[in-house]
Design a protein around this motif. Sequence first.
Motif, mmCIF file in Angstrom:
data_model
loop_
_atom_site.group_PDB
_atom_site.id
_atom_site.type_symbol
_atom_site.label_atom_id
_atom_site.label_comp_id
_atom_site.label_asym_id
_atom_site.label_seq_id
_atom_site.Cartn_x
_atom_site.Cartn_y
_atom_site.Cartn_z
ATOM 1 N N SER A 80 0.867 -1.181 0.000
ATOM 2 C CA SER A 80 0.000 0.000 0.000
ATOM 3 C C SER A 80 0.903 1.231 0.000
ATOM 4 O O SER A 80 1.898 1.280 0.724
ATOM 5 C CB SER A 80 -0.920 -0.007 1.220
ATOM 6 N N THR B 99 -1.543 -0.898 -4.271
ATOM 7 C CA THR B 99 -2.739 -0.046 -4.217
ATOM 8 C C THR B 99 -2.301 1.263 -3.573
ATOM 9 O O THR B 99 -1.275 1.296 -2.886
ATOM 10 C CB THR B 99 -3.846 -0.682 -3.357
ATOM 11 N N THR C 44 -3.231 5.454 -1.912
ATOM 12 C CA THR C 44 -4.082 6.518 -1.377
ATOM 13 C C THR C 44 -3.402 7.843 -1.711
ATOM 14 O O THR C 44 -2.188 7.969 -1.548
ATOM 15 C CB THR C 44 -4.213 6.381 0.154
ATOM 16 N N ALA D 10 -7.999 12.002 -10.215
ATOM 17 C CA ALA D 10 -9.051 10.974 -10.166
ATOM 18 C C ALA D 10 -9.347 10.433 -11.561
ATOM 19 O O ALA D 10 -9.425 9.210 -11.765
ATOM 20 C CB ALA D 10 -10.315 11.559 -9.536
ATOM 21 N N ASP E 22 -8.573 6.613 -12.992
ATOM 22 C CA ASP E 22 -9.618 5.744 -13.557
ATOM 23 C C ASP E 22 -9.243 5.281 -14.968
ATOM 24 O O ASP E 22 -9.441 4.118 -15.323
ATOM 25 C CB ASP E 22 -10.961 6.485 -13.592
ATOM 26 N N PRO F 110 -5.669 1.289 -8.815
ATOM 27 C CA PRO F 110 -6.473 1.289 -7.595
ATOM 28 C C PRO F 110 -6.040 2.382 -6.619
ATOM 29 O O PRO F 110 -5.201 2.169 -5.749
ATOM 30 C CB PRO F 110 -6.224 -0.114 -7.007
ATOM 31 N N THR G 153 -7.383 5.501 -3.949
ATOM 32 C CA THR G 153 -8.434 6.187 -3.189
ATOM 33 C C THR G 153 -7.959 7.610 -2.963
ATOM 34 O O THR G 153 -6.835 7.822 -2.509
ATOM 35 C CB THR G 153 -8.633 5.491 -1.826
ATOM 36 N N LEU G 154 -8.812 8.580 -3.291
ATOM 37 C CA LEU G 154 -8.395 9.985 -3.205
ATOM 38 C C LEU G 154 -9.149 10.722 -2.106
ATOM 39 O O LEU G 154 -10.348 10.516 -1.916
ATOM 40 C CB LEU G 154 -8.638 10.688 -4.541
ATOM 41 N N TYR G 155 -8.409 11.593 -1.395
ATOM 42 C CA TYR G 155 -9.006 12.433 -0.357
ATOM 43 C C TYR G 155 -8.686 13.882 -0.673
ATOM 44 O O TYR G 155 -7.510 14.227 -0.818
ATOM 45 C CB TYR G 155 -8.439 12.088 1.024
ATOM 46 N N ILE H 143 -6.925 7.616 7.485
ATOM 47 C CA ILE H 143 -6.493 6.562 6.563
ATOM 48 C C ILE H 143 -5.579 5.573 7.286
ATOM 49 O O ILE H 143 -4.914 5.922 8.256
ATOM 50 C CB ILE H 143 -5.755 7.145 5.324
#
Length: 309
Positions: A101, A125, A127, A140, A144, A149, A151-153, A163
């Motif tokens: 990660s 993966t 973040t 983003a 895609d 993979p 995840t966006l904040y 997180i």
Amino acid sequence: MNSSMEQLFTFIDNHAKKMQSAEDLTYIEGVLETTEMWLDGDIEPNIQNLQKEDIRKSIQLAILKGMKEHVQAHHQMTPDTLGLLVGYFVDQLTKDKKQLSILDPAAGTGNLLFTVLNFLEDKATATAVEIDDMLIRLAASTGDLLQQPVTLYRQDALQPLLIDPADVVISDLPVGYYPDDKTAAGYELKAKEGMSFAHHLMIEQSIRHTVDGGHLVFLVPQGIFESPQAKDLHAYFANHAWIQAVVQLPVNLFKNEAHAKSLLVLQKKSPELKQPKEVLLAKVPNMSNKDAMALFFEKVKIWRQENTN
């Protein structure tokens, strides 16, 4: 015949310009609209054999063009060569892991993160955290389209992050002073007086969000250990992290010598692990010199084998 990447850049560029004039947008907003329409299936580039790197590079070229037209000081993109170098170090440091990660707490358009993810193929993966609305939307849609993979904040990464700790943190750290003294007060690396360095606070926040024994690979100002606050940084590392490598990058990669950077590699301390035997202190040669680069990579490989924790 143009390469797939050039064809795709032309497709994005033409469509972005069309959107720019039709809807009175900036060029970079046109790029964002284009990527989102492509994702929705409203437009389709008819190009054979598109690879993930072709897609990443084409989008980043278009974003770069947009930034030149509409520059904001903090909208700087990490050059591909540096992204590949970060990817190489992450790969070397995590040879023993099948899955990873990754966190980038200052992701911008995601160029550094996507370069590293593509380099690692399907091993990771990720973040990403980014405060700028336009940049995170670009990240983003790029993620895609690359089917990565992530995840966006959208938030200030120095505020509390909800997180999980990551195996690896990478970041081209934003350099300068952090304006929010109230938030800075919650950090060990806050300045004793005056404003705190954002890049110091970001290092501390990153270490908080790394698993014990995990690695951090940062692009930092070349003079980070010469600043008036450097001794605080050393004291903080003595308690929380081992410096594994400090690698000076070629000055010609930066527009201005004053903005030259180094690669700083840290490992978060863990009671199960020992301090690495040797800190790698190295200088990246001219990156267009293949023989010199091969020697450099060999040096890193030998260092890693002798210092694997």
